[in-house]
Design an enzyme around this catalytic site. Structure first.
Site, PDB file in Angstrom:
ATOM      1  N   GLN A  32      -0.961  -9.059  13.202  1.00 13.63           N
ATOM      2  CA  GLN A  32      -0.970  -9.355  14.630  1.00 13.63           C
ATOM      3  C   GLN A  32      -0.016 -10.505  14.951  1.00 13.63           C
ATOM      4  O   GLN A  32       0.643 -10.516  15.992  1.00 13.63           O
ATOM      5  CB  GLN A  32      -2.386  -9.701  15.076  1.00 13.63           C
ATOM      6  CG  GLN A  32      -2.666  -9.389  16.530  1.00 13.63           C
ATOM      7  CD  GLN A  32      -4.115  -9.025  16.759  1.00 13.63           C
ATOM      8  OE1 GLN A  32      -5.014  -9.807  16.467  1.00 13.63           O
ATOM      9  NE2 GLN A  32      -4.360  -7.838  17.284  1.00 13.63           N
ATOM     10  N   HIS A  58       3.484   1.028   4.463  1.00 14.64           N
ATOM     11  CA  HIS A  58       2.314   0.749   3.629  1.00 14.64           C
ATOM     12  C   HIS A  58       2.661   0.637   2.143  1.00 14.64           C
ATOM     13  O   HIS A  58       1.854   0.999   1.288  1.00 14.64           O
ATOM     14  CB  HIS A  58       1.238   1.808   3.860  1.00 14.64           C
ATOM     15  CG  HIS A  58      -0.150   1.380   3.449  1.00 14.64           C
ATOM     16  ND1 HIS A  58      -0.680   0.154   3.786  1.00 14.64           N
ATOM     17  CD2 HIS A  58      -1.112   2.006   2.703  1.00 14.64           C
ATOM     18  CE1 HIS A  58      -1.907   0.057   3.295  1.00 14.64           C
ATOM     19  NE2 HIS A  58      -2.184   1.164   2.627  1.00 14.64           N
ATOM     20  N   SER A  88      -3.034  10.301  -1.121  1.00 13.46           N
ATOM     21  CA  SER A  88      -2.406   9.551  -2.202  1.00 13.46           C
ATOM     22  C   SER A  88      -1.200  10.310  -2.743  1.00 13.46           C
ATOM     23  O   SER A  88      -1.224  11.542  -2.829  1.00 13.46           O
ATOM     24  CB  SER A  88      -3.402   9.317  -3.338  1.00 13.46           C
ATOM     25  OG  SER A  88      -2.755   8.727  -4.460  1.00 13.46           O
ATOM     26  N   GLU A 135      -5.874   2.827   9.018  1.00 12.32           N
ATOM     27  CA  GLU A 135      -5.572   3.887   8.059  1.00 12.32           C
ATOM     28  C   GLU A 135      -6.574   5.008   8.295  1.00 12.32           C
ATOM     29  O   GLU A 135      -7.684   4.989   7.776  1.00 12.32           O
ATOM     30  CB  GLU A 135      -5.685   3.372   6.622  1.00 12.32           C
ATOM     31  CG  GLU A 135      -4.784   2.185   6.314  1.00 12.32           C
ATOM     32  CD  GLU A 135      -4.788   1.842   4.840  1.00 12.32           C
ATOM     33  OE1 GLU A 135      -4.566   2.749   4.023  1.00 12.32           O
ATOM     34  OE2 GLU A 135      -5.016   0.669   4.499  1.00 12.32           O
ATOM     35  N   TYR A 176      -3.419  -4.708  11.902  1.00  9.03           N
ATOM     36  CA  TYR A 176      -4.102  -3.974  10.835  1.00  9.03           C
ATOM     37  C   TYR A 176      -5.571  -4.317  10.842  1.00  9.03           C
ATOM     38  O   TYR A 176      -5.960  -5.485  10.830  1.00  9.03           O
ATOM     39  CB  TYR A 176      -3.498  -4.313   9.472  1.00  9.03           C
ATOM     40  CG  TYR A 176      -4.144  -3.553   8.330  1.00  9.03           C
ATOM     41  CD1 TYR A 176      -3.932  -2.181   8.185  1.00  9.03           C
ATOM     42  CD2 TYR A 176      -4.978  -4.201   7.421  1.00  9.03           C
ATOM     43  CE1 TYR A 176      -4.528  -1.481   7.152  1.00  9.03           C
ATOM     44  CE2 TYR A 176      -5.574  -3.506   6.382  1.00  9.03           C
ATOM     45  CZ  TYR A 176      -5.351  -2.148   6.246  1.00  9.03           C
ATOM     46  OH  TYR A 176      -5.938  -1.442   5.228  1.00  9.03           O
ATOM     47  N   ASP A 219      22.266  -5.459  -4.328  1.00 12.52           N
ATOM     48  CA  ASP A 219      20.854  -5.227  -4.642  1.00 12.52           C
ATOM     49  C   ASP A 219      20.142  -4.432  -3.549  1.00 12.52           C
ATOM     50  O   ASP A 219      18.950  -4.165  -3.661  1.00 12.52           O
ATOM     51  CB  ASP A 219      20.124  -6.541  -4.937  1.00 12.52           C
ATOM     52  CG  ASP A 219      20.022  -7.490  -3.744  1.00 12.52           C
ATOM     53  OD1 ASP A 219      20.277  -7.063  -2.603  1.00 12.52           O
ATOM     54  OD2 ASP A 219      19.703  -8.673  -3.957  1.00 12.52           O
ATOM     55  N   THR A 249      20.110  -0.778  -8.901  1.00 17.25           N
ATOM     56  CA  THR A 249      20.046  -2.089  -9.537  1.00 17.25           C
ATOM     57  C   THR A 249      18.618  -2.618  -9.537  1.00 17.25           C
ATOM     58  O   THR A 249      17.798  -2.238  -8.686  1.00 17.25           O
ATOM     59  CB  THR A 249      20.933  -3.117  -8.815  1.00 17.25           C
ATOM     60  OG1 THR A 249      20.426  -3.327  -7.484  1.00 17.25           O
ATOM     61  CG2 THR A 249      22.375  -2.662  -8.749  1.00 17.25           C
TER      62      THR A 249
END
Length: 672
Positions: free
Chosen positions: A96, A125, A284, A446, A479, A610, A615
């Site tokens: 928040q 996530h 998942s 979620e 969240y 990067d 890498t």
């Protein structure tokens, strides 16, 4: 200053000059058409010794980079001047505090163009990023407090992405395509799913949500970006990982931006591809043992496999997208105090009115999920009172009896909403946005696939005849844990135990989002009677930060400790070790710790940084204030033959607290 940073500075200066010379206003959208713009910003946080967010393991701290984290922004505006900004961030969740600070900075720069009703900030996530960017105590426990550099990196990167999208607005189109993807998610909470009514289960064969939606953004007929929506957790990387990683969705974005559209490090933003979440609560990416294990025993390979599958299907849908979104842009947003929502019987399983509760986490929350198990204290679904957790909760986070009764059958462990101030947010930001025939519904949880479907159904019922497509964007704007259905909640598996506001959390979201949808349909306003509290008193860190950097005896910063070999074939991995300073001295956002350079015409030219997934940069504290950078480069199959070297950029702090940049370079080697 790295080459990447110098290029960004020059580009910004040119943009400002052009704006000054041309007057700067964005072009007007054609009647009935849209302006579209895309942008990207680096949001990578502290790369060493900061607690990572997602698995709730204080021992999982950052120790380098597998990939940078990015915020990807998409702005659409109509002829009436209404704007919608959608941002996908490669972090665990949006706090928040982040949302409120982003809105504050946007208002200072853009006035009332962007606000809490039309700016959507979502998270992919990933469980492999640094934490500490919330003002709520529970979310900062594993980082031992607030991490101001991480917070600033995220906020400033999001704002840069939105600014870039706004600055690039041009007449264009948004097209939509929908399809299905199998083999990229499994249901990790099958017993809870099986508790839902048969009609709900029948909508999800194999207990998974396979739906994928892709939005294709074009300017003048040329593709400039895409947003993919698909539900799978950012848990391909395991709790044993210590490298910052954008996980499978970040890898999918890399495959589209770099692999399909050829966007290298120097042209970041030429095409922007975001892979956003929907209702991934029980989805998942770990396809074996009910979500416990990935497709292979290698977490990096699992990240690539699940990312590749999402990218391949998304590109297929992107290429086939022909349906153009047309019609007005509109939006409604409202803050709702979820600690006590009166829920109508129209949204509850028994048809009777009920109410939500102040936030609380159940004892089964400590069991963790299949792809992130907790300590062996209690098992998922164990409805017995655990004396140890009951006592611990009473000591550190007492819960009033009326809240315990309201949360039943949850055995409360932590009464996070009953503290002063609360340990988790209670005031939720909700939105329903319209882009032509598409509705985007957002919420900060979620959602399991059935809970998410019920929200979609509730919104669709109000927007029938107005929109024909809907996306539920979870992990949005703040969240507040999981959202299980009341039937799933009763089993008190991990997702139910982590459903904050009690058994009727899901129905409350259905009701409140349906109200917003009806207001959008009818043209009514939706004023908020509550606002999220600011908690600056919680911006405290227990970490001492970087004290001092020193090189080992006889060495200097940037010295090479392990040189590369003389020659490498494609597919081989090059490793070089450097004497380094602490990476938290300078996050090098929009810059790099690593450059792979190729020699041409007697000059060295950077070909990889990067920001590329080929890498890795591992940081290791050797002893006291002495540390080493272990840099690897896996040579891609299409790498041109030639002479290369590895360059490391770092920063060191002396006893006076002065931070000094340094650069080291390896000896040359050949690829071919």
């Amino acid at each position: 200053m790295s080459l990447r940073t110098r290029l960004l500075a020059v580009s910004s200066a040119v943009l400002l000059l052009v704006t000054a010379l041309t007057g700067g206003p964005a072009p007007a959208a054609p009647p009935g058409g849209y302006l579209v713009g895309v942008g990207i910003g680096d949001i990578t946080g502290e790369a060493a010794e900061v607690g990572m967010l997602g698995y709730a393991d204080p021992g999982q701290t950052t120790a380098g980079l597998a990939s940078r984290q990015w915020a990807r922004a998409f702005v659409v505006a109509d002829a009436a001047g209404r704007h919608v900004a959608f941002v996908s961030t490669e972090i665990d969740f949006v706090s928040q505090a982040v949302q409120q600070e982003v809105l504050r900075r946007l208002a200072a720069e853009h006035g009332d163009v962007y606000g809490d009703a039309n700016v959507v900030i979502t998270a992919t996530h990933t469980h492999s990023g640094p934490g500490g960017f919330s003002e709520y105590t529970l979310w900062n426990l594993t980082t031992f407090g607030f991490e101001a550099p991480v917070f600033e990196a995220i906020v400033s990167g999001i704002v840069r992405a939105i600014d870039a999208a706004d600055a690039s607005l041009a007449p264009g189109t948004v097209k939509i395509a929908e399809g299905t993807l199998r083999g990229a998610n499994v249901n990790r909470s099958l017993p809870a799913f099986r508790a839902d009514p048969p009609a709900d289960q029948a909508r999800f064969p194999d207990a998974v949500d396979t739906r994928m939606t892709v939005l294709r953004f074009e300017q003048g007929g040329t593709g400039v970006g895409m947003i993919d929506f698909f539900p799978t957790h950012g848990t391909s990387m395991t709790p044993s990982n210590h490298l910052i990683s954008a996980d499978n969705k970040g890898y999918a974005a890399h495959l589209i931006e770099d692999g399909v559209h050829g966007v290298d490090w120097a042209h970041r933003g030429a095409f922007v591809a975001a892979f956003a979440q929907t209702n991934a609560g029980d989805m998942s990416p770990n396809l074996r043992d009910g979500g416990a294990l990935g497709p292979t025993d290698d977490e990096f390979e699992n990240t690539r496999i699940i990312g590749q599958r999402q990218a391949d299907k998304a590109q297929e849908l992107y290429a086939s997208a022909t349906e153009e979104l047309t019609g007005p842009i509109d939006f409604r947003g409202r803050y709702v105090d979820f600690s006590d929502v009166e829920v109508s019987g129209a949204y509850t399983p028994d048809g009777q009115p009920h109410h939500t509760c102040p936030g609380a986490l159940g004892q089964n929350f400590t069991a963790g999920a299949e792809d992130g198990p907790g300590p062996p204290i209690v098992d998922e679904g164990d409805m017995r009172t655990n004396p140890l957790l009951l006592l611990a909760g009473i000591v550190v986070n007492p819960t009033p009896p009326d809240v315990r009764a309201c949360q039943a059958p949850k055995q409360v462990f932590l009464g996070t909403g009953s503290q002063h101030p609360p340990w988790t947010p209670q005031v939720m930001p909700l939105q329903v946005l319209r882009i032509g025939q598409l509705a985007v519904t957002t919420a900060p949880g979620e959602f399991t696939i059935v809970a998410g479907q019920r929200v979609r159904d509730a919104v669709d019922a109000e927007l029938s005849g107005v929109t024909t497509h809907q996306i539920l964007a979870g992990y949005a704007n703040t969240y507040a844990g999981y959202v299980a259905t009341p039937e799933e909640y009763d089993l008190q598996h991990y997702e139910g135990a982590a459903t904050h506001f009690g058994r009727y959390t899901g129905p409350a979201y259905e009701q409140e989002l349906a109200k917003l949808a009806a207001a959008l349909r009818d043209g009514r306003t939706t004023p908020s009677t509550v606002r999220p509290p600011a908690l600056p008193q919680n911006r405290i860190s227990a970490r001492p930060g970087v004290v001092l950097d020193t090189p080992p005896l006889g060495k200097s910063f940037g010295s090479v400790l392990v040189q590369p070999g003389a020659a490498y074939g494609r597919g081989a991995t090059v490793r070089v070790d450097f004497v380094t300073g602490h990476p938290n001295n300078n996050l090098r956002d929009e810059g790099t710790f690593v450059e792979i350079q190729r020699q041409a015409g007697g000059q060295w030219h950077t070909v990889v940084t990067d920001s590329e997934w080929q890498t890795t940069y591992r940081w290791e504290r050797e002893y006291l204030s002495v540390s080493t950078a272990h840099i690897t480069w896996t040579v891609p199959a299409d790498t041109p033959a030639g002479t290369y070297r590895v360059v490391h950029h770092g920063d060191a702090k002396n006893l006076l607290g002065v931070i000094t940049p340094f650069t080291g370079a390896s000896r040359a080697f050949t690829v071919g």
